[in-house]
Structure formats: C-alpha cells, structure tokens
Design a protein around this motif. Structure first.
Motif, PDB file in Angstrom:
ATOM      1  N   ALA A  50       0.838  -1.206   0.000  1.00 15.76           N
ATOM      2  CA  ALA A  50       0.000   0.000   0.000  1.00 15.76           C
ATOM      3  C   ALA A  50       0.871   1.254   0.000  1.00 15.76           C
ATOM      4  O   ALA A  50       0.462   2.303  -0.502  1.00 15.76           O
ATOM      5  N   ALA A  51       2.082   1.149   0.564  1.00 14.83           N
ATOM      6  CA  ALA A  51       3.030   2.268   0.550  1.00 14.83           C
ATOM      7  C   ALA A  51       3.982   2.185  -0.634  1.00 14.83           C
ATOM      8  O   ALA A  51       4.994   2.889  -0.677  1.00 14.83           O
ATOM      9  N   ASP A  52       3.664   1.306  -1.587  1.00 11.33           N
ATOM     10  CA  ASP A  52       4.483   1.125  -2.793  1.00 11.33           C
ATOM     11  C   ASP A  52       5.923   0.736  -2.466  1.00 11.33           C
ATOM     12  O   ASP A  52       6.852   1.072  -3.212  1.00 11.33           O
ATOM     13  N   LEU A  53       6.109   0.030  -1.346  1.00 13.37           N
ATOM     14  CA  LEU A  53       7.438  -0.412  -0.915  1.00 13.37           C
ATOM     15  C   LEU A  53       8.412   0.764  -0.803  1.00 13.37           C
ATOM     16  O   LEU A  53       9.625   0.590  -0.940  1.00 13.37           O
ATOM     17  N   ALA A  54       7.888   1.941  -0.542  1.00 12.95           N
ATOM     18  CA  ALA A  54       8.721   3.146  -0.429  1.00 12.95           C
ATOM     19  C   ALA A  54       8.865   3.502   1.046  1.00 12.95           C
ATOM     20  O   ALA A  54       7.874   3.840   1.694  1.00 12.95           O
ATOM     21  N   PRO A  55      10.072   3.418   1.620  1.00 13.52           N
ATOM     22  CA  PRO A  55      10.238   3.750   3.037  1.00 13.52           C
ATOM     23  C   PRO A  55       9.730   5.141   3.388  1.00 13.52           C
ATOM     24  O   PRO A  55       9.126   5.335   4.451  1.00 13.52           O
ATOM     25  N   ASP A  56       9.958   6.114   2.524  1.00 14.02           N
ATOM     26  CA  ASP A  56       9.491   7.474   2.812  1.00 14.02           C
ATOM     27  C   ASP A  56       7.968   7.533   2.872  1.00 14.02           C
ATOM     28  O   ASP A  56       7.399   8.240   3.718  1.00 14.02           O
ATOM     29  N   ALA A  57       7.299   6.811   1.960  1.00 10.85           N
ATOM     30  CA  ALA A  57       5.833   6.797   1.970  1.00 10.85           C
ATOM     31  C   ALA A  57       5.309   6.128   3.234  1.00 10.85           C
ATOM     32  O   ALA A  57       4.313   6.566   3.823  1.00 10.85           O
ATOM     33  N   LEU A  58       5.982   5.072   3.681  1.00 13.81           N
ATOM     34  CA  LEU A  58       5.578   4.408   4.916  1.00 13.81           C
ATOM     35  C   LEU A  58       5.794   5.331   6.112  1.00 13.81           C
ATOM     36  O   LEU A  58       4.935   5.442   7.002  1.00 13.81           O
ATOM     37  N   ALA A  59       6.920   6.032   6.134  1.00 19.15           N
ATOM     38  CA  ALA A  59       7.209   6.953   7.238  1.00 19.15           C
ATOM     39  C   ALA A  59       6.187   8.078   7.308  1.00 19.15           C
ATOM     40  O   ALA A  59       5.849   8.560   8.398  1.00 19.15           O
ATOM     41  N   ALA A  60       5.662   8.493   6.145  1.00 15.20           N
ATOM     42  CA  ALA A  60       4.699   9.598   6.114  1.00 15.20           C
ATOM     43  C   ALA A  60       3.374   9.223   6.764  1.00 15.20           C
ATOM     44  O   ALA A  60       2.596  10.107   7.142  1.00 15.20           O
ATOM     45  N   THR A  61       3.084   7.917   6.910  1.00 18.59           N
ATOM     46  CA  THR A  61       1.830   7.498   7.535  1.00 18.59           C
ATOM     47  C   THR A  61       1.910   7.474   9.052  1.00 18.59           C
ATOM     48  O   THR A  61       0.894   7.276   9.713  1.00 18.59           O
ATOM     49  N   LEU A  62       3.111   7.659   9.600  1.00 21.06           N
ATOM     50  CA  LEU A  62       3.295   7.598  11.049  1.00 21.06           C
ATOM     51  C   LEU A  62       3.074   8.975  11.678  1.00 21.06           C
ATOM     52  O   LEU A  62       3.313  10.005  11.044  1.00 21.06           O
ATOM     53  N   PRO A  63       2.613   9.014  12.935  1.00 22.43           N
ATOM     54  CA  PRO A  63       2.373  10.299  13.594  1.00 22.43           C
ATOM     55  C   PRO A  63       3.679  11.033  13.873  1.00 22.43           C
ATOM     56  O   PRO A  63       4.761  10.420  13.916  1.00 22.43           O
ATOM     57  N   PRO A  64       3.620  12.351  14.075  1.00 21.52           N
ATOM     58  CA  PRO A  64       4.815  13.121  14.407  1.00 21.52           C
ATOM     59  C   PRO A  64       5.314  12.756  15.799  1.00 21.52           C
ATOM     60  O   PRO A  64       4.603  12.091  16.562  1.00 21.52           O
ATOM     61  N   PRO A  65       6.516  13.178  16.150  1.00 21.40           N
ATOM     62  CA  PRO A  65       7.031  12.847  17.485  1.00 21.40           C
ATOM     63  C   PRO A  65       6.164  13.470  18.574  1.00 21.40           C
ATOM     64  O   PRO A  65       5.630  14.574  18.398  1.00 21.40           O
ATOM     65  N   PRO A  66       5.992  12.785  19.690  1.00 21.60           N
ATOM     66  CA  PRO A  66       5.200  13.341  20.786  1.00 21.60           C
ATOM     67  C   PRO A  66       5.796  14.661  21.284  1.00 21.60           C
ATOM     68  O   PRO A  66       7.021  14.789  21.400  1.00 21.60           O
ATOM     69  N   PRO A  67       4.960  15.661  21.570  1.00 19.16           N
ATOM     70  CA  PRO A  67       5.473  16.956  22.033  1.00 19.16           C
ATOM     71  C   PRO A  67       6.255  16.863  23.333  1.00 19.16           C
ATOM     72  O   PRO A  67       7.076  17.737  23.630  1.00 19.16           O
ATOM     73  N   ALA A  68       6.003  15.799  24.112  1.00 17.82           N
ATOM     74  CA  ALA A  68       6.684  15.681  25.400  1.00 17.82           C
ATOM     75  C   ALA A  68       8.181  15.420  25.235  1.00 17.82           C
ATOM     76  O   ALA A  68       8.962  15.658  26.169  1.00 17.82           O
ATOM     77  N   LEU A  69       8.599  14.924  24.072  1.00 17.03           N
ATOM     78  CA  LEU A  69      10.025  14.686  23.843  1.00 17.03           C
ATOM     79  C   LEU A  69      10.761  16.012  23.670  1.00 17.03           C
ATOM     80  O   LEU A  69      10.237  16.965  23.089  1.00 17.03           O
TER      81      LEU A  69
END
Length: 709
Positions: free
Chosen positions: A102-121
């Motif tokens: 579904a992400a076309d085997l593209a690591p960048d496309a897969l990374a784009a589906t993940l949430p941003p880093p938690p603000p607490a960090l």
C-alpha cells in the motif's frame, strides 16, 4: 487515448513485471540498506508480519548502531524516543505485505503514515525519533523483500496493478473524451476526503478538532451469520467472522446491530476503501452512501440518477454515469439505517430496494439496521445474506482503547496513565466490561476516564449522566469558556431544551429536523424560560446548543440531528417522565423505535412511576394479543434499569418471562421471533450457541432455568 497507447501501457506493465522478477531472483533483498537489521531473533521462524515486539527490537538495534549520535542524549530521553517509535508503528497495526505494498514499498511513503514525534520529547529526542522512524521503515521494507514468498507475492501485486492500469485505460478509452473517467477520479477524491475522518467521541477537550483519520480510529469488529442448524429447525448456528471477511463473501448483505455497534462507521470505512481502491472487499467498486434518515422528511427514495444529490455530493456527474456503474456491477450501494425510517414507511423502503435489485442485479448492496427494526429474513427473498454485529470481545475492547488513546496522544495529550488505568479497570471490573461491549460505550468510557481522573461510573444511566455533565458543563467551565455566542446556559437549561427537542423527534417519528423548524420550537419553549429569552432570543440560544453542547450536529445545511440516536432516546425518555407521559410510553411500546426510550424512562422514573410504567406494559400485554410476548420481554429488559422496584411487580415480570424463555418447541420459538432481537438479550448466551442438549443455565433475569432441545 488511442488503441496503440493502450497496448503500449500494457506492454510496459508486463516488461516492468519481468524486470522486477529478474531482480528479485538475483538478490536476497532490495538492497535498501548496506547492513540490514533483523526485526526478529535469528533462531525464530521469520514472521510474515511485524508487530509491536519486532518493531521495538528493531528500533533498539538501530538506536544502538547510531552510537555517537545518541551520546549527547540522557539515557531516559533515548529510551523515550525509542519507545515512541514503537508506539508510532503500533498505531498502524501489524505490518504485513499488504501494508507495505500500500506504501508502494517506499520507506518514505511508509514513514509519512506515522504520527509526528510526541510533544513531550525534547528537541534532541524528537530528532532521534525522526531518524529512527526513517531507518526502521527502510529496514522493514528490506526485511520484507528477503522473505521466501515475497517474490511470488510481488508478482501477484504487479499483475494486479497492471490489470488495474489496463482497466483504467480501457475505461478512459470507452469514455471517448475521458469525461466520465475524469469525473470518477474527482468523485473518488471527494469521497475519500469526506469519509476519511471520523468523529471519535470525547477525543479531545477542544472543540476545534473533533475528528480523526478513520485509518487510526477504525478497528475491525466481528459479525456472525445466522443459518438454521438443520432444515426446518428454529435454532440457529452462528459462525463468527470479521466484518470484512463477511462482506467479501456476498454481493448483497443485510447488516444488523444495536445502537452504537459500529454499523455506520463500517459503512464509512467501506466507502473510503472503495474510493481509495484499497485492498478489501469492495476495492474495485464506486461507492454511493445513502443515509435513510435524510429521506424521512421528504418521503421520496432516490433513483440512481439522484444518488449523488441524495448523498449530499456537490458534484454534477455526466449523464448516465451512476446508472452505467449500476449496470456494470461496479456500484457499491451503501444504505445506512433502516431503523431510522418510521415503521409505517419500512415496507416502502423494502419495495424500493427490490426495484433497485431487480433493475441492477450486478450492483453490490450493503444495508444496515437495528435488529428490532426488521426480521432477519426481511431481504432474504432478494438474495441478501444476513450478518449481525457481535459485542466487542476483550481483544476488541483493548484495540479500541489503544486506538482512542493513540489518537489523543497524537494531539499532544499525556494519556499513558489513563490508558493503562482503563485497560486494567475493564479487565478487573465486570460492570465496566459489560458496558464496554460496543464502540460507542467504549468511547464514552475512554472520554470519561480521562475527564473524571480515572473515577468511572458503574451503571449505564450513570454513564450517560456523566457524559452529559462532561459535554454540557465541565469542558467549557474548566477552560473558562462561556458566552461565546452571547448566551449563558446552565446544565439544567441546556438539558431542558435538548430533551424537548429529542422528545419531539421521537413523537413525530423523525431522526432530524429542519433548522428553521427547530428554532421555531425553541422560541415556543422559551416562553417558560424568560431568563434565557432575555439573552437574545431563539436563534442565538439554538446556535449555542448546536455549537457548544456537543450533542447536536448539522448533517447537511439546514437540518439538525443528535450526534447519536442513543443520546436522543436518553433525553426523550427524561422528557417523557417529567411530562408524566406514562400512557404515551405504554401506548408506543410495541414500536421498536421506542424500545430504548421506554427502558431509559424506567431508569429516569421514581419508584412509583417505574411501577406504573411496568404495570402498564403488562396490562397492555394482556389486552393486545399480537404484541403480548414483545411487551412482556420489553418489561423484562427494563429490569436492569430499575435499581428500586416493588417486589410484587418484579416477581410478576419474572414469572411471565419464565413462561416464555427459553422456548420449548418450534411454535414457541417462531412466536418469540416476532418479538424481535430483544429475545436474544434475555436468553443465556449458551442457549443461542448450543441448543442441542438439556442443560441448566443461569440467566441474570430468570435465575436458573433448564434448556431442552
């Protein structure tokens, strides 16, 4: 597009497939990283999907490899960043070949589906989080390409995509100037945009963002098909499957489920996946969402050429576009809410569905309803397979709680403690586990657990009381928000107006009202509330209720409804009790749309009023033979809402119910079936699943009973 160009595209697709196949045959992996890290122990059998444990191990390994890049970070911040990476991947669920394709085997496309880093960090930990996410995505794709079956799976995916491309080119060529194809793309984008977000109840204390991506909020639930155990027998055999599997096995489905069980969310998910052409039961279809509540007032059910207008789509299709899809079999007609049609109009709805199926037999149909609205075989003559939504099991509840808190976490809320507390409470407290068996109740518990600092209610009525208190008062008062529309309403004033509106809808058999009509009614009600009228009149008061209460919404411009039928029934029941309309409740008790109103009225009523309602149900059962069983069973279902009740009336209800349940022969079972799904609530669970041999069972209402085949 010319025939030559079509052939050229097909040849290019075939050549690409051959090239990728040859590359895969020469290399163990895709070569995305110079030193691939294994996400699982080497002595283990390679997993075909990567879950939270494998991703966590991978993140730890890659963080250790970074070495000097992490040297400036304190150990607790490094661990927090690594843990956050695992939590981020957990929001996607297990990663398998389908997710990576579904992400076309593209690591960048897969990374784009993940949430941003938690603000607490901290800033440095956030940078580490981003780097680890990108590395994990690359190594996950690399690992997947080394699995033994990946080459064959990639071949299948390439053939499928090439076929989709060829069909798309064929559609474009058939359209001549490409008008129909271009419109289909615009329509798919519109459906994906409007159905891609879900209102997740109580997600945030902010009014500015009440929606969340459906991909994050949706969880797969179980359904059951209902088939005779043996020819001619009244008992049923139930096969439990996931909803997606059931929908993939039939072109026509009647989906039954109680309020809050997730029927409308499932319809939204089907529309979204069809519009995105995602892998799933309807990926090759064009969806048309028809919510029956929208047609109650007008009385007209739409023909195919009116589907877009009826669904509130502000796009103009080329002539014959919808009908062409219906005839070709690419149309997915999603009809939501038969129970939201007044009882007197359901035969008309059945006739409308019959005419659609007769005229367009190749189209796919999914129809949803509450179980009490229509019998199981309501559409059996049209070839519909019947499936029922099952209560959420422990794993479903856990998944829902995790998804809800993942959504809240992505908005910047610190909810780890609340999530752990709620999961522990539901596992330990039987009363909470009973409440959390459908998505709506589970969402209420999630919101109240956070709002009340982990002090949860024990009963359903208390749950609704607490939810109203949270929505109508605490959210705004604790944030010092008041008078935004120039109106200041107390909790009691808001409830007084909302419950009158809810009761008017119930009495008139409607699920929504015109906004102008609602404002006129508020204007009448304000005659008894001069202190509220003095704040500006009916229009600003109604606007305040619509914007601030969290209980009303505008599904389309000019119409108003409650966010969920459950809140409407709860408030209508309160209004009926305060108006002492006990005769009205009893008179309408045979109508399934009043079931929850009657039950909740028993909860709102004082002990003597409660006795009056239940005595009225039994008295009417003796007079109206055609609905006798239904009224007795409704009275039995009301007992759980009656914490205090005269022993005589309770004993009378229990003895009458014991005469009916469990059924002892086919004639009794058929008679009980006419009472609707309320029977299943009162039967012991084992009576439904294993009715073939005598056994003694315990029922919460009947005590100990002997069940005979």
């Amino acid at each position: 597009m010319t025939g030559f160009e079509t052939v050229l595209l097909r040849v290019a697709g075939t050549a690409a497939s051959a090239l990728v196949r040859s590359l895969l045959s020469r290399a163990p992996g895709a070569g995305l990283t110079p030193d691939p890290a294994r996400p699982a122990l080497r002595w283990r059998k390679p997993p075909t999907e990567l879950g939270e444990g494998e991703i966590g191990k991978l993140a730890e390994t890659l963080a250790a490899r970074l070495g000097p890049a992490c040297a400036s970070l304190p150990e607790h911040e490094r661990l927090a960043a690594v843990t956050a990476v695992g939590d981020a991947f957990a929001t996607l669920g297990p990663l398998d070949a389908d997710a990576l394709f579904a992400a076309d085997l593209a690591p960048d496309a897969l990374a784009a589906t993940l949430p941003p880093p938690p603000p607490a960090l901290g800033e440095a930990a956030q940078a580490l989080y981003g780097r680890l996410v990108r590395l994990c995505c690359a190594h996950v794709v690399e690992y997947a390409t080394t699995l033994p079956g990946f080459g064959a799976r990639a071949d299948v995916e390439l053939v499928r995509r090439t076929g989709e491309l060829a069909r798309a080119v064929d559609r474009l060529g058939a359209a001549g100037d490409g008008t129909a194809y271009a419109f289909e793309e615009r329509y798919a984008q519109y459906i994906a945009g409007t159905h891609g977000r879900l209102q997740l109840f109580g997600l945030t204390l902010s009014r500015s963002r009440q929606e969340w991506p459906l991909d994050v909020a949706y969880i797969s639930l179980a359904v059951t098909d209902e088939q005779p155990l043996l020819p001619g027998e009244a008992a049923v055999h139930r096969t439990q499957v996931r909803a997606e599997q059931a929908l993939a096995s039939a072109d026509r489905v009647l989906l039954r489920g109680p309020a809050g069980s997730g029927k409308s969310t499932l319809v939204q998910w089907l529309a979204l996946n069809a519009a995105r052409r995602s892998n799933g039961p309807c990926s090759a279809c064009v969806p048309f969402v028809l919510r029956l509540r929208s047609f109650t007032a007008s009385g007209d059910l739409p023909l195919p050429e009116d589907f877009l207008r009826a669904g509130g789509v502000p796009l103009s299709a080329p002539p014959g576009w919808v009908e062409d899809h219906m005839l070709s079999g690419r149309a997915l007609v999603l009809v939501d809410g038969v129970d939201e049609v007044p009882q007197r109009l359901r035969a008309r709805t059945q006739t409308w569905l019959r005419s659609l199926v007769s005229a367009f037999p190749k189209a796919r149909y999914v129809v949803t309803t509450r179980p009490s609205a229509v019998p199981e075989d309501w559409l059996a003559g049209l070839g519909f397979a019947t499936h029922s939504m099952l209560p959420m099991e422990q794993r479903d509840i856990r998944a829902f709680v995790e998804h809800w808190h993942a959504a809240a976490r992505a908005e910047g809320h610190e909810v780890d403690a609340y999530e752990a507390s709620l999961l522990g409470a539901v596992a330990a407290r039987r009363d909470l586990a009973r409440l959390a068996t459908n998505p709506l109740m589970c969402a209420l518990l999630c919101a109240l657990n956070q709002d009340r600092r982990m002090q949860l209610p024990r009963a359903r009525k208390e749950l609704y009381d607490a939810a109203l208190d949270m929505l109508l008062v605490r959210r705004d008062s604790e944030r010092e928000i008041s008078g935004i529309e120039g109106v200041y309403l107390t909790r009691e004033e808001q409830i007084a107006l909302l419950q009158r509106f809810a009761y008017w809808l119930i009495r008139n058999g409607q699920l929504e009202a015109g906004r102008d009509e609602a404002v006129e009614m508020v204007d009448e009600w304000l005659d008894a509330m001069p202190q509220v009228r003095a704040q500006g009149g009916a229009e600003p008061v109604f606007s305040h209720l619509l914007i601030r209460s969290g209980l009303l919404l505008e599904p389309s411009p000019g119409s108003v409804t409650f966010v969920h039928r459950t809140f409407q029934d709860y408030l209508a029941a309160k209004a009926a009790v305060e108006s002492r309309d006990f005769g009205v409740l009893v008179k309408n008790a045979h109508d399934d749309t009043w079931d929850d109103v009657v039950r909740m009225a028993v909860g709102h009523a004082r002990p003597d009023e409660r006795t009056r309602i239940l005595h009225g149900l039994l008295k009417r059962a003796d007079k109206v033979k055609g609905t006798r069983n239904r009224l007795i069973l409704l009275a039995a279902a009301c007992l759980e809402h009656a914490p205090e009740l005269a022993p005589v009336i309770r004993a009378d209800i229990q003895s009458r119910t014991a005469e009916l349940l469990p059924p002892r022969n086919r004639r009794q079972a058929e008679s009980l079936a006419k009472a609707g799904a309320i029977v299943l609530e009162l039967l012991p669970t084992a009576a439904i699943w294993t009715p073939m041999r005598p056994r003694r069972l315990s029922s919460p209402l009947l005590g100990s009973v002997v069940l005979r085949p």
